[in-house]
Structures are given as structure tokens and as C-alpha cells.
Design a protein around this motif. Structure first.
Motif, PDB file in Angstrom:
ATOM      1  N   PRO A  96       0.997  -1.441   0.059  1.00 24.36           N
ATOM      2  CA  PRO A  96      -0.255  -0.028  -0.024  1.00 24.36           C
ATOM      3  C   PRO A  96       1.023   1.328  -0.067  1.00 24.36           C
ATOM      4  O   PRO A  96       0.298   2.278  -0.609  1.00 24.36           O
ATOM      5  CB  PRO A  96      -0.901  -0.069   1.375  1.00 24.36           C
ATOM      6  CG  PRO A  96      -0.919  -1.342   1.905  1.00 24.36           C
ATOM      7  CD  PRO A  96       0.387  -2.227   1.090  1.00 24.36           C
ATOM      8  N   ASP A  97       2.081   1.379   0.594  1.00 20.79           N
ATOM      9  CA  ASP A  97       2.881   2.598   0.623  1.00 20.79           C
ATOM     10  C   ASP A  97       4.512   2.356   0.195  1.00 20.79           C
ATOM     11  O   ASP A  97       5.164   3.195   0.545  1.00 20.79           O
ATOM     12  CB  ASP A  97       2.526   3.159   2.076  1.00 20.79           C
ATOM     13  CG  ASP A  97       3.215   2.367   3.117  1.00 20.79           C
ATOM     14  OD1 ASP A  97       3.846   1.235   2.704  1.00 20.79           O
ATOM     15  OD2 ASP A  97       2.955   2.482   4.237  1.00 20.79           O
ATOM     16  N   GLY A  98       4.490   1.206  -0.576  1.00 24.19           N
ATOM     17  CA  GLY A  98       5.952   1.450  -1.004  1.00 24.19           C
ATOM     18  C   GLY A  98       6.801   0.630  -0.058  1.00 24.19           C
ATOM     19  O   GLY A  98       8.218   0.549  -0.266  1.00 24.19           O
ATOM     20  N   ALA A  99       6.351   0.204   1.060  1.00 24.25           N
ATOM     21  CA  ALA A  99       7.379  -0.216   1.926  1.00 24.25           C
ATOM     22  C   ALA A  99       6.879  -1.912   2.328  1.00 24.25           C
ATOM     23  O   ALA A  99       7.085  -2.742   1.623  1.00 24.25           O
ATOM     24  CB  ALA A  99       7.265   0.463   3.203  1.00 24.25           C
ATOM     25  N   GLU A 100       6.208  -1.887   3.434  1.00 23.32           N
ATOM     26  CA  GLU A 100       5.732  -3.125   4.009  1.00 23.32           C
ATOM     27  C   GLU A 100       4.651  -4.070   3.130  1.00 23.32           C
ATOM     28  O   GLU A 100       3.615  -3.263   2.573  1.00 23.32           O
ATOM     29  CB  GLU A 100       4.763  -3.098   5.478  1.00 23.32           C
ATOM     30  CG  GLU A 100       5.947  -2.381   6.257  1.00 23.32           C
ATOM     31  CD  GLU A 100       6.429  -3.482   7.334  1.00 23.32           C
ATOM     32  OE1 GLU A 100       5.618  -4.162   8.081  1.00 23.32           O
ATOM     33  OE2 GLU A 100       7.575  -3.473   7.660  1.00 23.32           O
ATOM     34  N   VAL A 101       4.609  -5.200   3.156  1.00 18.27           N
ATOM     35  CA  VAL A 101       3.517  -6.190   2.332  1.00 18.27           C
ATOM     36  C   VAL A 101       2.372  -6.219   3.297  1.00 18.27           C
ATOM     37  O   VAL A 101       2.551  -6.324   4.487  1.00 18.27           O
ATOM     38  CB  VAL A 101       4.162  -7.358   2.092  1.00 18.27           C
ATOM     39  CG1 VAL A 101       2.802  -8.429   1.586  1.00 18.27           C
ATOM     40  CG2 VAL A 101       5.398  -7.549   1.109  1.00 18.27           C
ATOM     41  N   ASN A 102       1.233  -5.748   2.812  1.00 19.86           N
ATOM     42  CA  ASN A 102      -0.104  -5.834   3.620  1.00 19.86           C
ATOM     43  C   ASN A 102      -0.772  -7.418   3.759  1.00 19.86           C
ATOM     44  O   ASN A 102      -1.288  -7.758   2.486  1.00 19.86           O
ATOM     45  CB  ASN A 102      -1.072  -5.036   3.110  1.00 19.86           C
ATOM     46  CG  ASN A 102      -2.339  -4.850   3.600  1.00 19.86           C
ATOM     47  OD1 ASN A 102      -2.518  -5.290   4.817  1.00 19.86           O
ATOM     48  ND2 ASN A 102      -3.168  -4.496   2.699  1.00 19.86           N
ATOM     49  N   MET A 103      -0.562  -8.024   4.722  1.00 18.49           N
ATOM     50  CA  MET A 103      -1.066  -9.316   4.674  1.00 18.49           C
ATOM     51  C   MET A 103      -2.743  -9.599   4.486  1.00 18.49           C
ATOM     52  O   MET A 103      -2.994 -10.568   3.813  1.00 18.49           O
ATOM     53  CB  MET A 103      -0.673 -10.040   5.984  1.00 18.49           C
ATOM     54  CG  MET A 103       1.039 -10.301   6.123  1.00 18.49           C
ATOM     55  SD  MET A 103       1.841 -10.987   4.488  1.00 18.49           S
ATOM     56  CE  MET A 103       0.963 -12.448   4.813  1.00 18.49           C
ATOM     57  N   LYS A 104      -3.237  -8.744   4.858  1.00 16.96           N
ATOM     58  CA  LYS A 104      -4.766  -8.554   4.576  1.00 16.96           C
ATOM     59  C   LYS A 104      -5.061  -8.610   2.980  1.00 16.96           C
ATOM     60  O   LYS A 104      -5.717  -9.230   2.433  1.00 16.96           O
ATOM     61  CB  LYS A 104      -5.390  -7.481   5.157  1.00 16.96           C
ATOM     62  CG  LYS A 104      -5.525  -7.507   6.651  1.00 16.96           C
ATOM     63  CD  LYS A 104      -6.882  -7.713   7.128  1.00 16.96           C
ATOM     64  CE  LYS A 104      -7.097  -7.926   8.529  1.00 16.96           C
ATOM     65  NZ  LYS A 104      -6.878  -6.552   9.254  1.00 16.96           N
ATOM     66  N   HIS A 129      -3.040  -4.799 -14.227  1.00 19.68           N
ATOM     67  CA  HIS A 129      -4.219  -4.236 -15.103  1.00 19.68           C
ATOM     68  C   HIS A 129      -4.664  -2.694 -14.539  1.00 19.68           C
ATOM     69  O   HIS A 129      -5.885  -2.551 -14.268  1.00 19.68           O
ATOM     70  CB  HIS A 129      -5.458  -5.418 -14.924  1.00 19.68           C
ATOM     71  CG  HIS A 129      -6.348  -5.192 -16.025  1.00 19.68           C
ATOM     72  ND1 HIS A 129      -6.493  -6.450 -16.904  1.00 19.68           N
ATOM     73  CD2 HIS A 129      -7.038  -4.222 -16.463  1.00 19.68           C
ATOM     74  CE1 HIS A 129      -7.716  -5.956 -17.822  1.00 19.68           C
ATOM     75  NE2 HIS A 129      -7.719  -4.953 -17.642  1.00 19.68           N
ATOM     76  N   TRP A 130      -3.527  -2.177 -14.780  1.00 20.41           N
ATOM     77  CA  TRP A 130      -4.059  -0.386 -14.867  1.00 20.41           C
ATOM     78  C   TRP A 130      -4.010   0.133 -13.659  1.00 20.41           C
ATOM     79  O   TRP A 130      -4.028   1.257 -13.508  1.00 20.41           O
ATOM     80  CB  TRP A 130      -5.200  -0.222 -15.787  1.00 20.41           C
ATOM     81  CG  TRP A 130      -5.142  -0.913 -17.241  1.00 20.41           C
ATOM     82  CD1 TRP A 130      -3.908  -1.385 -17.539  1.00 20.41           C
ATOM     83  CD2 TRP A 130      -6.097  -0.614 -18.070  1.00 20.41           C
ATOM     84  NE1 TRP A 130      -4.464  -1.796 -19.203  1.00 20.41           N
ATOM     85  CE2 TRP A 130      -5.673  -1.413 -19.228  1.00 20.41           C
ATOM     86  CE3 TRP A 130      -7.362  -0.110 -18.176  1.00 20.41           C
ATOM     87  CZ2 TRP A 130      -6.434  -1.269 -20.703  1.00 20.41           C
ATOM     88  CZ3 TRP A 130      -7.855  -0.260 -19.443  1.00 20.41           C
ATOM     89  CH2 TRP A 130      -7.512  -0.852 -20.631  1.00 20.41           C
ATOM     90  N   ASP A 131      -4.222  -0.444 -12.380  1.00 21.46           N
ATOM     91  CA  ASP A 131      -4.718   0.371 -11.177  1.00 21.46           C
ATOM     92  C   ASP A 131      -3.281   0.651 -10.489  1.00 21.46           C
ATOM     93  O   ASP A 131      -2.994   0.026  -9.308  1.00 21.46           O
ATOM     94  CB  ASP A 131      -5.427  -0.531 -10.445  1.00 21.46           C
ATOM     95  CG  ASP A 131      -5.131  -1.881 -10.483  1.00 21.46           C
ATOM     96  OD1 ASP A 131      -4.412  -2.372 -10.982  1.00 21.46           O
ATOM     97  OD2 ASP A 131      -6.273  -2.794  -9.403  1.00 21.46           O
ATOM     98  N   LEU A 132      -2.425   1.586 -10.946  1.00 24.39           N
ATOM     99  CA  LEU A 132      -0.968   1.700 -10.508  1.00 24.39           C
ATOM    100  C   LEU A 132      -1.462   2.532  -9.020  1.00 24.39           C
ATOM    101  O   LEU A 132      -2.172   3.399  -8.749  1.00 24.39           O
ATOM    102  CB  LEU A 132      -0.321   2.820 -11.161  1.00 24.39           C
ATOM    103  CG  LEU A 132       1.044   3.093 -10.797  1.00 24.39           C
ATOM    104  CD1 LEU A 132       1.906   1.818 -11.037  1.00 24.39           C
ATOM    105  CD2 LEU A 132       1.647   4.503 -11.485  1.00 24.39           C
ATOM    106  N   PRO A 133      -0.839   2.141  -7.918  1.00 24.34           N
ATOM    107  CA  PRO A 133      -0.499   2.883  -6.578  1.00 24.34           C
ATOM    108  C   PRO A 133      -0.430   4.348  -7.088  1.00 24.34           C
ATOM    109  O   PRO A 133       0.439   4.686  -7.731  1.00 24.34           O
ATOM    110  CB  PRO A 133       0.387   2.324  -5.743  1.00 24.34           C
ATOM    111  CG  PRO A 133       0.662   0.807  -6.207  1.00 24.34           C
ATOM    112  CD  PRO A 133       0.365   1.066  -7.918  1.00 24.34           C
ATOM    113  N   GLN A 134      -1.133   5.410  -6.160  1.00 24.78           N
ATOM    114  CA  GLN A 134      -0.989   6.810  -6.476  1.00 24.78           C
ATOM    115  C   GLN A 134       0.415   7.145  -6.163  1.00 24.78           C
ATOM    116  O   GLN A 134       0.898   7.961  -6.755  1.00 24.78           O
ATOM    117  CB  GLN A 134      -2.071   7.222  -5.618  1.00 24.78           C
ATOM    118  CG  GLN A 134      -2.199   9.061  -5.793  1.00 24.78           C
ATOM    119  CD  GLN A 134      -2.468   9.251  -7.308  1.00 24.78           C
ATOM    120  OE1 GLN A 134      -3.186   8.655  -8.158  1.00 24.78           O
ATOM    121  NE2 GLN A 134      -1.485  10.295  -7.659  1.00 24.78           N
TER     122      GLN A 134
END
Ligand code: GBH
Length: 482
Positions: A96-104, A129-134
Motif C-alpha cells: 500500500p505505501d511502497g514499504a511493507e507487504v499488507n498481509m490482509k 491491470h492498470w491500477d497503479l498505486p497513487q
């Protein structure tokens, strides 16, 4: 025997797999749940004010709600009897923020993959498929070479967590669309157009990212996991406007479209198609630039990119006509760089989407073109579909799908093309990008205002259900276009 049409009997070859496709942003909803950060599609849909960016001012905030109702998708797949499900993973759920992996986020896709495997359905996973993290778009997105490392890390996380269950990976869905429309024009997120420049930078970094992910899989995971990694490209065939058009013209149209990504990966020599290098190079010089707007590929880069796909995932919807452009283009763009004019034959039937014309023969011709140019690589048709208003009696969709399945069978049977799978777009009605919910591609209907979002089978779902057990159907070709 199927009750749908009569005509010639078409049978799929032994081992050919049939399934359905979807994509994360178009179906999931749950846009901010369980730690997911916004993607560029959340940003663009949530910041719109009338007159809206999206046709019906909608978003994928809820969509088909597959984040909560994925079991309904699994049930629909099972009811039809599909053998493979192509879906995509949302990058901003996973990192979600370029750091940790989100286990959920990791957990969510485990549930889908496990549900597929329990039902004997093969997962075919699209990584992007096109949804790049902002947060990556804020750094320039696909125009910043840094993204290659970000993408490789994301792919690494997916291979690590899912690789014992997922054996078929697709790195990218349709880079020519998200580069061309997201950075070359403004009809896809992030809608930051620098035409004829940003779209080529994007393409270049996608090719490098694909190669990085492919090599990572080969070096780090292949021995244990024994899977395959391919890339999904969309294309149409190109026919001459009339008999005065030189054959090099439609060939050039295909090179500028499919060849832009396929030549670097699948051709013997690698690199961008010569015609692109020459035309864009000389136009760039005439514009007074010091270098070509199409990034240069050194021999080293060509060698690095060449061969970085085990199969070609091909999305086919439509084809076109091409002729030499008369007169000057307005401004700089990929399309202006082609020196072509395009169009459609007046006899081609159009779907609800303005760009979607029924040209089934184009699929067979394109498959033969791919076989001839790239030494008959394995091809999976990973999208093909028809848009309408969402009616359950979707006879036009049934006809379109049969016509295209027949074209695939002809390509395999008569032309020895190496096609191994077909996944229809789409399993359900969903968020159709700029057109919102106004154009429906599903073989299952969804009432997006309802709470339960029931997946209601259309006639086209029934067609697959009848056809899959025998892999046989009847179809009569109507004219030279198939
Ligand atoms: C696919 O793209 C996508 O992979 C999928 O997500 C999507 O839902 C599906 O098709 C149906 O659209 O400027 O109006 O002429 C298909 C590729 C989409 C590329 C339309 C060209 C032209 C839009 N094509 N686009 S327009």
C-alpha cells in the motif's frame, strides 16, 4: 448439439482451455478496506466534478463488490463449467505505501486462488491491470525509470506468496492502452498527456519491467515453482482501405501497434520495429530535437528484453482499415508518427462501444501474422468480448463470441497456429473504465444498485455452459469478414 446456431461444426483441439476474465479495479470495490491505498483509478474517479471524467460519474468504489462477494464469482465460474479464470491483483492492496507487504491484501487473493483450485479451475493471474498505486504516480508513474525496481519488487512478492499455486502469470495487461491513453492522451488514468513522448517512455519502462520480472522468476522461482510468465498485448488486424493501398501500409499499422511491444520481446532480433525507429527518429530530428522521442535501445537492452515471455496473451476485439495519411497531422503524437489514416468497413457491425466493430476474420489473420513474424509462439486469447446495454438475451454477444471462437479454431486447425486457451471478457458486468457502467461486457448481468449484486447468467453464459463439455459448437460464417 447446441441449440444456438447451425452451420459448420467447430471443435476445439485436445487440451484447449476455456475460461473467463476480469480485472481488479473493474470488479472489486473495497477501495480503502483492510489497508489498501488509493490507485490512480481511485484518484481520477473520486476527484471528478460535473461534467464528469467518467460517463455516468461513477467509480469502482463498490463495482461488483468482489472484494466481499468473490464467492459469487467462483460460483458463477463453476456453474458455467469454466476451466480457467483470468483475474488481476491490485498492487495497492499488496504494497500500500511502497514499504511493507499488507498481509490482509495477500489473504484476499489466497481465498480466490484456493477457491479456484478447489473447483478445478486454473488461475491465470494478471500482475498489473492498470491500477497503479497513487504514490508511484506521484513520482511520475510509468515515465520514471525507477518504476522498474518497484514493479520487480511487487512481482517478487506475488511469486513468493502465490507461486506454489499459480503457474501462469501475465505481467501486464495491454501496455499500449495504458501508456497510449494514460500518458499519450487523457482517456485513461492518470490522464497526464505528453503525446509522442510520455507514451513512449511508458512503453520503454514497461518492457524493462516485464524483462526484470521475467528474469526474476527464472532466476529465483522457476526451479521450485515450474510456472510460466507471459505478457498481454492487445491488437487488431489491419486491412488496406482499397486496392490502391500499398501492402506495406497495413503492415506498418500492425508494427506501430502490436509490434511496438511484440517485436522487442518475440522477434529474432529484438528492438522496436525498424519502421518506428526510422519514422520517429527522423520526425524528432525535424522537430529540432537532439534525440528521438522513441527511447533508444542499445544492443545490450535489446538482448536483455528479447525472449522475456513464455507465451503471448492476446486481447482481440476488433480490426481496422489503413491507408497513407493525406496532409499534415495536427501536432505530435504516436498516431501522427504513423503517417496513417484509419477507418472501418461500412459492413462491420458495431457494439455499444464506439470502437468495437465485429471483424472475426481479423483474429484468424492476426494469429497467422503472429505465427509468421514471431516463429509461432504459444498464444492465449485472454480477452475477447462484446458490449451492449446488459440485456439477458444477448444474442449479438453469443453470435460475436461464436464467430471469434470459430476464427480461433480455424487458425489452429487450418494454419497450425499455437493457440492454447481463450478467456472471454468478461465474467460479469463491471466498471468499464471511462464508460462507467453504461457499457456492459459481462456474460453475467449485475444490477449495480442492488445490495446482493447477484450474478445473473445471460444467454452467452448458457452458450459456454452447453459448449464446454463437448468443446463443440455449430457456426456458419456469414461473409469474408468471418
Ligand atoms: C480491454 O481493453 C481491457 O483490458 C478491459 O479492461 C476492458 O474492460 C475491455 O477491453 C473492454 O473495453 O478512445 O474511445 O476509441 C480493450 C482495448 C479499449 C483499446 C478501447 C482502445 C479505445 C477507446 N481498447 N480503446 S476510444
Amino acid at each position: 448439439k447446441s441449440s444456438f446456431t447451425s452451420g459448420e461444426t467447430y471443435t476445439f483441439p485436445e487440451g484447449f482451455k476455456i475460461g473467463a476474465a476480469s480485472a481488479s479495479y473493474q470488479i472489486e470495490g473495497g477501495w480503502n478496506e483492510d489497508g489498501k491505498s488509493p490507485s490512480i483509478w481511485d484518484t481520477i474517479t473520486q476527484n471528478q466534478v460535473a461534467p464528469c471524467y467518467i460517463e455516468d460519474c461513477s467509480s469502482g468504489n463498490v463495482a461488483a463488490d468482489s472484494y466481499h462477494m468473490y464467492e459469487k464469482d467462483l460460483q458463477a465460474l463453476e456453474d458455467v463449467g469454466f476451466e480457467v479464470y483470468r483475474f488481476s491483483i491490485s498492487w495497492s492492496r499488496i504494497i500500500p505505501d511502497g514499504a511493507e507487504v499488507n498481509m490482509k491484501g495477500i489473504e484476499y487473493y489466497h481465498k480466490i486462488i484456493d477457491g479456484l483450485i478447489e473447483r478445478g479451475i486454473k488461475p491465470l493471474v494478471t500482475i498489473y491491470h492498470w491500477d497503479l498505486p497513487q504514490y508511484i504516480q506521484d513520482l511520475g508513474g510509468w515515465t520514471n525509470p525507477l518504476i522498474v525496481d518497484y514493479f520487480a519488487v511487487y512481482a517478487d512478492v506475488l511469486f513468493e506468496h502465490y507461486g506454489d499455486k499459480v503457474k501462469d502469470w501475465i505481467t501486464f495487461n495491454e501496455p499500449s492502452v495504458f501508456c497510449g491513453e494514460g500518458y499519450g492522451s487523457d482517456t485513461k488514468a492518470p490522464a497526464i498527456p505528453t503525446p509522442g513522448i510520455g507514451d513512449y517512455l511508458c512503453a520503454h519502462h514497461v518492457l524493462l519491467s516485464n524483462a526484470a520480472a521475467y528474469k526474476l522468476y527464472r532466476n529465483k522461482y522457476y526451479n521450485d515453482q515450474q510456472g510460466r510468465v507471459g505478457i498481454c498485448l492487445n491488437a487488431g488486424f489491419s486491412y488496406p482501405f482499397d486496392e490502391t493501398v500499398d501492402p506495406s501500409i497495413p503492415e506498418k499499422a500492425i508494427q506501430f501497434d502490436l509490434g511496438k511491444f511484440a517485436n522487442p520481446i518475440f522477434s529474432k532480433d529484438g528492438g522496436y520495429p525498424d519502421v518506428m525507429v526510422q519514422q520517429i527518429g527522423s520526425k524528432s530530428m525535424n522537430e529540432g530535437r537532439r534525440w528521438s522521442r522513441l527511447p533508444e535501445m542499445t544492443q545490450e537492452t535489446k538482448d536483455y528484453i528479447r525472449g522475456t515471455a513464455d507465451f503471448l496473451a492476446l486481447n482481440y476485439y476488433s480490426s481496422g482499415l489503413a491507408k497513407q495519411r493525406e496532409g499534415e497531422p495536427d501536432g505530435i503524437s504516436w498516431w501522427a508518427d504513423t503517417d496513417l489514416d484509419g477507418g472501418q468497413d461500412p459492413s462491420w457491425k458495431r457494439a455499444k462501444s464506439t470502437w468495437l466493430f465485429r471483424v472475426p476474420q481479423g483474429l484468424q489473420d492476426l494469429l497467422v501474422w503472429i505465427k509468421d513474424r514471431y516463429d509461432n509462439p504459444e498464444v492465449m486469447i485472454t480477452e475477447n468480448g462484446w458490449s451492449d446495454d446488459g440485456q439477458l438475451d444477448d444474442d449479438d454477444r453469443v453470435e460475436y463470441l461464436q464467430a471469434h471462437l470459430a476464427a480461433v479454431i480455424r487458425a489452429v486447425r487450418d494454419d497450425q497456429c499455437h493457440v492454447t486457451a481463450y478467456t472471454v471478457w468478461s465474467l460479469t458486468d463491471n466498471f468499464e473504465w471511462k464508460m462507467g457502467y453504461t457499457e456492459r461486457f459481462g456474460i453475467h448481468y449485475i444490477d449495480f444498485d442492488s445490495a446482493d449484486k447477484e450474478r445473473v447468467p445471460k444467454k452467452s453464459a448458457q452458450f459456454f455452459k452447453d459448449m464446454i463439455p463437448t468443446k463443440t459448437f455449430e457456426y456458419e460464417v456469414s461473409d469474408r469478414w468471418g
